[in-house]
Design a protein around this motif. Structure first.
Motif, PDB file in Angstrom:
ATOM      1  N   LYS A  90      65.183 -42.139  84.764  1.00 25.57           N
ATOM      2  CA  LYS A  90      66.380 -41.348  84.529  1.00 25.57           C
ATOM      3  C   LYS A  90      67.218 -41.949  83.403  1.00 25.57           C
ATOM      4  CE  LYS A  90      67.427 -42.220  88.782  1.00 25.57           C
ATOM      5  NZ  LYS A  90      66.168 -42.814  89.240  1.00 25.57           N
ATOM      6  N   HIS A  91      68.054 -41.104  82.815  1.00 24.77           N
ATOM      7  CA  HIS A  91      69.033 -41.550  81.827  1.00 24.77           C
ATOM      8  C   HIS A  91      70.031 -42.476  82.533  1.00 24.77           C
ATOM      9  CE1 HIS A  91      72.429 -40.310  78.806  1.00 24.77           C
ATOM     10  NE2 HIS A  91      72.058 -41.562  78.690  1.00 24.77           N
ATOM     11  N   VAL A  92      70.312 -43.637  81.962  1.00 27.46           N
ATOM     12  CA  VAL A  92      71.206 -44.622  82.580  1.00 27.46           C
ATOM     13  C   VAL A  92      72.572 -44.574  81.896  1.00 27.46           C
ATOM     14  CG1 VAL A  92      71.604 -47.071  83.029  1.00 27.46           C
ATOM     15  CG2 VAL A  92      69.297 -46.122  83.247  1.00 27.46           C
ATOM     16  N   MET A  93      73.624 -44.431  82.714  1.00 26.74           N
ATOM     17  CA  MET A  93      75.001 -44.467  82.218  1.00 26.74           C
ATOM     18  C   MET A  93      75.597 -45.837  82.517  1.00 26.74           C
ATOM     19  SD  MET A  93      75.944 -41.699  80.662  1.00 26.74           S
ATOM     20  CE  MET A  93      77.676 -42.140  80.598  1.00 26.74           C
ATOM     21  N   VAL A  94      76.205 -46.440  81.514  1.00 30.41           N
ATOM     22  CA  VAL A  94      76.813 -47.764  81.657  1.00 30.41           C
ATOM     23  C   VAL A  94      78.298 -47.662  81.324  1.00 30.41           C
ATOM     24  CG1 VAL A  94      76.744 -50.181  80.938  1.00 30.41           C
ATOM     25  CG2 VAL A  94      74.639 -48.813  80.922  1.00 30.41           C
ATOM     26  N   TYR A  95      79.141 -48.045  82.283  1.00 31.71           N
ATOM     27  CA  TYR A  95      80.589 -47.992  82.090  1.00 31.71           C
ATOM     28  C   TYR A  95      81.151 -49.413  82.065  1.00 31.71           C
ATOM     29  CZ  TYR A  95      79.943 -43.136  83.513  1.00 31.71           C
ATOM     30  OH  TYR A  95      79.522 -41.835  83.603  1.00 31.71           O
ATOM     31  N   LYS A  96      81.946 -49.727  81.032  1.00 27.95           N
ATOM     32  CA  LYS A  96      82.597 -51.025  80.922  1.00 27.95           C
ATOM     33  C   LYS A  96      84.098 -50.805  81.073  1.00 27.95           C
ATOM     34  CE  LYS A  96      79.003 -52.930  77.929  1.00 27.95           C
ATOM     35  NZ  LYS A  96      78.702 -53.759  76.745  1.00 27.95           N
ATOM     36  N   LEU A  97      84.674 -51.309  82.167  1.00 28.33           N
ATOM     37  CA  LEU A  97      86.082 -51.081  82.468  1.00 28.33           C
ATOM     38  C   LEU A  97      86.944 -52.168  81.831  1.00 28.33           C
ATOM     39  CD1 LEU A  97      85.945 -49.992  86.228  1.00 28.33           C
ATOM     40  CD2 LEU A  97      85.347 -48.705  84.154  1.00 28.33           C
ATOM     41  N   ILE A  98      87.940 -51.749  81.056  1.00 27.97           N
ATOM     42  CA  ILE A  98      88.801 -52.661  80.312  1.00 27.97           C
ATOM     43  C   ILE A  98      90.252 -52.328  80.623  1.00 27.97           C
ATOM     44  CG2 ILE A  98      89.493 -53.458  78.010  1.00 27.97           C
ATOM     45  CD1 ILE A  98      86.628 -54.168  78.692  1.00 27.97           C
ATOM     46  N   SER A  99      91.050 -53.332  80.998  1.00 26.28           N
ATOM     47  CA  SER A  99      92.473 -53.127  81.222  1.00 26.28           C
ATOM     48  C   SER A  99      93.207 -53.097  79.881  1.00 26.28           C
ATOM     49  CB  SER A  99      93.053 -54.238  82.106  1.00 26.28           C
ATOM     50  OG  SER A  99      92.650 -54.074  83.443  1.00 26.28           O
ATOM     51  N   GLU A 100      93.933 -52.000  79.652  1.00 26.01           N
ATOM     52  CA  GLU A 100      94.670 -51.851  78.395  1.00 26.01           C
ATOM     53  C   GLU A 100      95.742 -52.938  78.255  1.00 26.01           C
ATOM     54  OE1 GLU A 100      96.279 -47.924  78.394  1.00 26.01           O
ATOM     55  OE2 GLU A 100      94.499 -47.038  77.461  1.00 26.01           O
ATOM     56  N   GLY A 101      95.934 -53.409  77.020  1.00 24.05           N
ATOM     57  CA  GLY A 101      96.973 -54.394  76.752  1.00 24.05           C
ATOM     58  C   GLY A 101      96.684 -55.765  77.315  1.00 24.05           C
ATOM     59  N   SER A 102      95.419 -56.026  77.636  1.00 27.27           N
ATOM     60  CA  SER A 102      95.056 -57.320  78.213  1.00 27.27           C
ATOM     61  C   SER A 102      94.096 -58.071  77.303  1.00 27.27           C
ATOM     62  CB  SER A 102      94.401 -57.125  79.594  1.00 27.27           C
ATOM     63  OG  SER A 102      93.054 -56.738  79.452  1.00 27.27           O
ATOM     64  N   VAL A 103      93.817 -59.315  77.695  1.00 29.56           N
ATOM     65  CA  VAL A 103      92.886 -60.141  76.938  1.00 29.56           C
ATOM     66  C   VAL A 103      91.485 -59.526  76.916  1.00 29.56           C
ATOM     67  CG1 VAL A 103      92.210 -61.587  78.901  1.00 29.56           C
ATOM     68  CG2 VAL A 103      92.160 -62.542  76.600  1.00 29.56           C
ATOM     69  N   GLU A 104      91.201 -58.641  77.859  1.00 27.70           N
ATOM     70  CA  GLU A 104      89.876 -58.015  77.903  1.00 27.70           C
ATOM     71  C   GLU A 104      89.579 -57.235  76.628  1.00 27.70           C
ATOM     72  OE1 GLU A 104      89.046 -57.399  82.651  1.00 27.70           O
ATOM     73  OE2 GLU A 104      89.802 -55.700  81.495  1.00 27.70           O
ATOM     74  N   GLU A 105      90.596 -56.630  76.028  1.00 23.58           N
ATOM     75  CA  GLU A 105      90.381 -55.909  74.771  1.00 23.58           C
ATOM     76  C   GLU A 105      89.958 -56.883  73.669  1.00 23.58           C
ATOM     77  OE1 GLU A 105      93.058 -51.936  74.817  1.00 23.58           O
ATOM     78  OE2 GLU A 105      94.173 -53.771  74.406  1.00 23.58           O
ATOM     79  N   LYS A 106      90.516 -58.088  73.696  1.00 19.08           N
ATOM     80  CA  LYS A 106      90.141 -59.103  72.700  1.00 19.08           C
ATOM     81  C   LYS A 106      88.741 -59.646  72.977  1.00 19.08           C
ATOM     82  CE  LYS A 106      94.342 -58.813  71.059  1.00 19.08           C
ATOM     83  NZ  LYS A 106      95.293 -59.928  71.122  1.00 19.08           N
ATOM     84  N   VAL A 107      88.365 -59.712  74.253  1.00 13.99           N
ATOM     85  CA  VAL A 107      87.023 -60.171  74.607  1.00 13.99           C
ATOM     86  C   VAL A 107      85.976 -59.241  74.005  1.00 13.99           C
ATOM     87  CG1 VAL A 107      85.392 -60.509  76.515  1.00 13.99           C
ATOM     88  CG2 VAL A 107      87.708 -61.396  76.693  1.00 13.99           C
ATOM     89  N   LEU A 108      86.254 -57.958  73.965  1.00 15.64           N
ATOM     90  CA  LEU A 108      85.325 -57.002  73.351  1.00 15.64           C
ATOM     91  C   LEU A 108      85.072 -57.358  71.886  1.00 15.64           C
ATOM     92  CD1 LEU A 108      86.306 -53.452  74.654  1.00 15.64           C
ATOM     93  CD2 LEU A 108      84.319 -54.828  75.277  1.00 15.64           C
ATOM     94  N   ALA A 109      86.145 -57.744  71.185  1.00 17.73           N
ATOM     95  CA  ALA A 109      85.994 -58.143  69.782  1.00 17.73           C
ATOM     96  C   ALA A 109      85.144 -59.397  69.657  1.00 17.73           C
ATOM     97  CB  ALA A 109      87.362 -58.352  69.146  1.00 17.73           C
ATOM     98  N   LEU A 110      85.358 -60.363  70.583  1.00 20.37           N
ATOM     99  CA  LEU A 110      84.555 -61.581  70.577  1.00 20.37           C
ATOM    100  C   LEU A 110      83.091 -61.261  70.867  1.00 20.37           C
ATOM    101  CD1 LEU A 110      86.564 -64.427  72.341  1.00 20.37           C
ATOM    102  CD2 LEU A 110      85.790 -64.343  69.983  1.00 20.37           C
ATOM    103  N   GLN A 111      82.857 -60.297  71.764  1.00 18.83           N
ATOM    104  CA  GLN A 111      81.481 -59.890  72.058  1.00 18.83           C
ATOM    105  C   GLN A 111      80.793 -59.419  70.786  1.00 18.83           C
ATOM    106  OE1 GLN A 111      81.356 -56.903  75.100  1.00 18.83           O
ATOM    107  NE2 GLN A 111      81.200 -58.409  76.733  1.00 18.83           N
ATOM    108  N   GLY A 112      81.524 -58.618  70.001  1.00 22.05           N
ATOM    109  CA  GLY A 112      80.943 -58.132  68.747  1.00 22.05           C
ATOM    110  C   GLY A 112      80.591 -59.268  67.815  1.00 22.05           C
ATOM    111  N   ARG A 113      81.466 -60.295  67.746  1.00 18.31           N
ATOM    112  CA  ARG A 113      81.204 -61.444  66.880  1.00 18.31           C
ATOM    113  C   ARG A 113      79.987 -62.215  67.355  1.00 18.31           C
ATOM    114  NH1 ARG A 113      85.618 -66.127  66.175  1.00 18.31           N
ATOM    115  NH2 ARG A 113      84.414 -67.111  67.834  1.00 18.31           N
ATOM    116  N   LYS A 114      79.884 -62.399  68.690  1.00 18.37           N
ATOM    117  CA  LYS A 114      78.740 -63.133  69.231  1.00 18.37           C
ATOM    118  C   LYS A 114      77.447 -62.361  69.000  1.00 18.37           C
ATOM    119  CE  LYS A 114      80.743 -66.127  72.748  1.00 18.37           C
ATOM    120  NZ  LYS A 114      79.978 -67.317  72.378  1.00 18.37           N
ATOM    121  N   ARG A 115      77.507 -61.039  69.099  1.00 13.45           N
ATOM    122  CA  ARG A 115      76.311 -60.231  68.857  1.00 13.45           C
ATOM    123  C   ARG A 115      75.853 -60.383  67.408  1.00 13.45           C
ATOM    124  NH1 ARG A 115      78.140 -56.030  70.871  1.00 13.45           N
ATOM    125  NH2 ARG A 115      77.150 -56.115  72.919  1.00 13.45           N
TER     126      ARG A 115
END
Length: 255
Positions: free
Chosen positions: A202-227
């Motif tokens: 089956k088609h797989v749906m992946v949801y990544k939950l991020i709290s707005e205005g939190s450090v989690e938004e910055k972690v996404l940017a770091l993920q991109g750098r690590k990738r």
């Protein structure tokens, strides 16, 4: 450069051409009023600590961990945290009926067992059967849990990110939810691959939950750098050091 002659990069998409598609969505969720107040107070304390001369880097990283936990739930240390004190759990509660009807199986990952246990309380309140696995689960019990999930004993399987990132085949699931982002995107990808692997139809749906205005938004940017760094390394190009610095932490603490 030394190991390049001995390396062969094989992307899953190139090898498993029959594998169904995978769609990833980042879902940004507002924190509750109380959660935002607790988060801001912790952020101010972290900035104050950052400004202290000689403050060890390890202490600053503890502040970041605390902020990331609050972004999931403001009172994880409480004896019985109320799920509805967190924006993420309010969001999940609004989606439970939809997920129960539309999904064959749902894998939910978090780095924090305390976060998974709050979700377990919420699912129990809604009368939803769940399975749970973390680093303390014995090997024999792991195998039993996998069999039960694959056989349809429960629709929701809650799994700690590190304990469930490898050696599990959970192809009954067609939905994966990451409750919190990890610095290293490879860890999340390995967890998602418990469902998106050989045997998945089956088609797989992946949801990544991020709290707005939190450090989690910055972690996404770091993920991109690590990738990017990972791709540079595997492709044989020069890569920069990816050690986190005090300047990195200062950037993470900015509004």
């Amino acid at each position: 450069r030394k190991i390049r002659p001995f390396m062969l990069r094989r992307r899953k998409a190139d090898v498993l051409k029959e594998l169904p598609a995978k769609t990833e969505m980042v879902v940004k969720i507002p924190m509750t009023h109380e959660q935002a107040k607790v988060y801001e107070a912790a952020r101010i304390r972290a900035i104050s600590n950052l400004g202290k001369t000689g403050s060890p880097l390890i202490d600053l990283l503890k502040h970041l961990t605390n902020l990331r936990r609050i972004a999931c739930h403001p009172y994880l240390e409480a004896e019985a945290p109320d799920p509805f004190q967190s924006g993420k759990f309010e969001y999940l509660d609004s989606k439970l009926i939809e997920l129960s009807v539309a999904s064959e199986g749902v894998l939910v990952f978090s780095q924090y067992t305390s976060v998974l246990k709050v979700l377990k309380v919420l699912l129990k309140k809604r009368g939803i059967e769940t399975l749970y696995l973390d680093g303390k689960t014995p090997e024999k019990a792991r195998r039993t849990l996998v069999t039960r999930f694959q056989d349809g004993a429960a629709k929701f399987f809650l799994i700690s990110l590190k304990a469930g990132g490898t050696a599990l085949t959970l192809t009954r699931a067609d939905t994966v939810i990451h409750l919190d982002p990890w610095w290293n995107p490879a860890a999340e990808n390995q967890a998602t691959d418990r469902a998106h692997r050989i045997g998945q139809k089956k088609h797989v749906m992946v949801y990544k939950l991020i709290s707005e205005g939190s450090v989690e938004e910055k972690v996404l940017a770091l993920q991109g750098r690590k990738r990017e760094l990972f791709n540079e390394l595997i492709d044989g190009e020069e890569s920069r050091s990816n050690r986190i610095t005090r300047d990195d932490i200062a950037a993470l603490l900015e509004r």
